[in-house]
Design an enzyme around this catalytic site. Structure first.
Site, mmCIF file in Angstrom:
data_model
loop_
_atom_site.group_PDB
_atom_site.id
_atom_site.type_symbol
_atom_site.label_atom_id
_atom_site.label_comp_id
_atom_site.label_asym_id
_atom_site.label_seq_id
_atom_site.Cartn_x
_atom_site.Cartn_y
_atom_site.Cartn_z
ATOM 1 N N LYS A 289 11.106 3.839 -4.884
ATOM 2 C CA LYS A 289 12.157 4.459 -3.936
ATOM 3 C C LYS A 289 13.112 5.326 -4.769
ATOM 4 O O LYS A 289 13.712 4.540 -5.825
ATOM 5 C CB LYS A 289 12.684 3.329 -3.195
ATOM 6 C CG LYS A 289 12.036 2.569 -2.010
ATOM 7 C CD LYS A 289 12.827 1.615 -1.198
ATOM 8 C CE LYS A 289 12.117 1.280 0.282
ATOM 9 N NZ LYS A 289 11.874 2.449 1.196
ATOM 10 N N ASP B 171 9.140 7.486 -2.774
ATOM 11 C CA ASP B 171 9.939 7.549 -1.323
ATOM 12 C C ASP B 171 11.227 7.983 -1.406
ATOM 13 O O ASP B 171 12.229 7.009 -1.948
ATOM 14 C CB ASP B 171 9.590 6.023 -0.763
ATOM 15 C CG ASP B 171 9.970 6.007 0.724
ATOM 16 O OD1 ASP B 171 10.600 7.144 1.137
ATOM 17 O OD2 ASP B 171 10.069 5.019 1.395
ATOM 18 N N GLU C 184 7.313 10.302 -0.023
ATOM 19 C CA GLU C 184 7.602 10.042 1.343
ATOM 20 C C GLU C 184 8.925 10.690 1.806
ATOM 21 O O GLU C 184 9.687 10.675 1.174
ATOM 22 C CB GLU C 184 7.598 8.644 1.614
ATOM 23 C CG GLU C 184 6.394 7.637 1.266
ATOM 24 C CD GLU C 184 6.431 6.385 1.715
ATOM 25 O OE1 GLU C 184 7.283 6.017 2.572
ATOM 26 O OE2 GLU C 184 5.842 5.718 0.989
ATOM 27 N N ASP D 76 7.163 10.001 7.224
ATOM 28 C CA ASP D 76 7.529 8.406 7.505
ATOM 29 C C ASP D 76 8.398 8.606 8.999
ATOM 30 O O ASP D 76 8.025 8.472 9.972
ATOM 31 C CB ASP D 76 7.927 7.721 6.334
ATOM 32 C CG ASP D 76 8.270 6.339 6.537
ATOM 33 O OD1 ASP D 76 8.160 6.014 7.530
ATOM 34 O OD2 ASP D 76 8.582 5.727 5.355
ATOM 35 N N LYS E 201 4.307 2.907 10.509
ATOM 36 C CA LYS E 201 4.794 1.462 10.315
ATOM 37 C C LYS E 201 4.723 1.115 12.126
ATOM 38 O O LYS E 201 5.694 1.485 12.815
ATOM 39 C CB LYS E 201 6.208 1.550 9.951
ATOM 40 C CG LYS E 201 6.546 1.654 8.652
ATOM 41 C CD LYS E 201 8.069 1.732 8.509
ATOM 42 C CE LYS E 201 8.273 1.775 6.791
ATOM 43 N NZ LYS E 201 8.090 3.268 6.448
#
Length: 360
Positions: free
Chosen positions: A168, A198, A224, A249, A273
């Site tokens: 991240k 991400d 992402e 995402d 997700k």
């Protein structure tokens, strides 16, 4: 309808405590509320189906102050319904009954009813992960924090045998993040370690293309959500001109017209997700549309407990994934539900010799 089934529903709330301060570009998470949905027939009490509704703070369309009230009202309504003993029929019935704006509730009910139909054994779908203990490749997740904390996580993931690392970015200085990624690349080539990043929408559209170019020089697999969701014109340009593959995402959350988004933005990948995009049926449709356009995809959890993670792992398994999925979140919490889910050497496994803790 042949032999319709009438079930009753209730729920249990649990506040999960993170083992560390989980940093994202949107802030730091210390706790996570989840709601375990119970499906049962009072005339057949030995079978219980369980699902999980877990709206994610600041992201889920159904993250709201009155969520618990809405959940209770929805479950009372579902108690009056009758269900076929067929998985596809249940999924389509729930799509017609549960608002698109309540994706985590729809996913929780899908899972609870399908679990009940399969005998209350935490088996949701026909899949090799549960049925034959076929492991699924996953990425190792590096959470945001100061440089030393992130470096410690990186070394730990290497020691644990992960071949795909997802870091991240967007919370600390970009130069430091580049240095951390350079450290990884100095030790492992792209053939040895796959690197994903991400940004959670942390880059501005004006700076994004230049940052993506710098990241591409480090043989990054994909990024992402580089810019905030909803900036379609800018994202379309970015997906067209980028030297680094982009995986959408947050951009998918709340989108009803899937084909319109995919055809307009033309991303290289999408990330799914189920809790956020509307559950099993909606996720299956996203995958069908992406594959028809030659776009890559992978599935990830949205920080659910092991109950939700189990359902997502089984859903992913139905597609026999070859690339790493984002399913390594089971060890995040001090008080997660004990389960047969285990992680070894970059794979998530279902160890059928271990028992599930009863939700309470």
């Amino acid at each position: 309808m042949i032999n319709p089934i009438q079930l009753e529903f209730s729920y249990i709330k649990r506040t999960l405590d993170f083992r560390f301060d989980a940093g994202t570009s949107r802030g730091v998470l210390k706790t996570r509320d989840v709601y375990w949905i119970k499906a049962f027939d009072p005339k057949n009490p030995e079978i219980t189906g369980w699902g999980e509704a877990a709206p994610l703070v600041q992201l889920s369309p159904d993250y709201r102050e009155d969520f618990e009230e809405v959940l209770a009202k929805t479950l009372r309504k579902m108690t009056g319904e009758r269900w076929e003993s067929n998985a596809d029929a249940v999924l389509f019935q729930l799509k017609s009954l549960i608002s698109f704006d309540l994706p985590s509730i729809r996913f929780g009910l899908e899972t609870a009813i399908l679990d009940w139909l399969n005998g209350g054994r935490k088996r949701i779908l026909v899949n090799e992960f549960y049925d034959f203990q076929q492991p699924i490749p996953i990425n190792g997740l590096i959470w945001m924090g100061d440089r030393e904390f992130m470096l410690q996580q990186i070394d730990q993931k290497f020691a644990e045998g992960f071949e795909c690392i997802k870091m991240k970015i967007g919370a600390i200085d970009f130069k430091q993040e580049i240095e951390l990624l350079t450290y990884i690349r100095s030790r492992f080539s792209a053939d040895q370690i796959t690197l994903r990043v991400d940004a959670n929408g942390a880059f501005s559209p004006e700076e994004a293309l230049n940052k993506l170019q710098l990241l591409a020089e480090l043989d990054i697999h994909s990024i992402e959500q580089p810019i905030p969701a909803g900036r379609w014109k800018e994202m379309q340009k970015l997906c067209r001109e980028t030297s680094l593959p982009i995986a959408l995402d947050e951009e998918l959350i709340g989108v009803r017209e899937k084909e319109v988004l995919l055809d307009n933005l033309q991303p290289q990948h999408i990330i799914l997700k189920p809790t956020l995009v509307g559950g099993i049926l909606e996720t299956q449709e996203w995958i069908r549309l992406a594959e028809a356009r030659g776009m890559g995809w992978w599935m990830t959890s949205a920080l659910e407990s092991n109950l939700g993670l189990n359902a997502i792992s089984q859903l992913a398994s139905t597609f026999k994934p070859k690339i790493p999925q984002g399913l390594g979140t089971g060890k995040l919490y001090h008080n997660n539900l004990e389960s047969p889910l285990e992680i070894h050497s970059g794979y998530i496994h279902y160890n059928s010799s271990k028992a599930w803790e009863t939700p309470a």
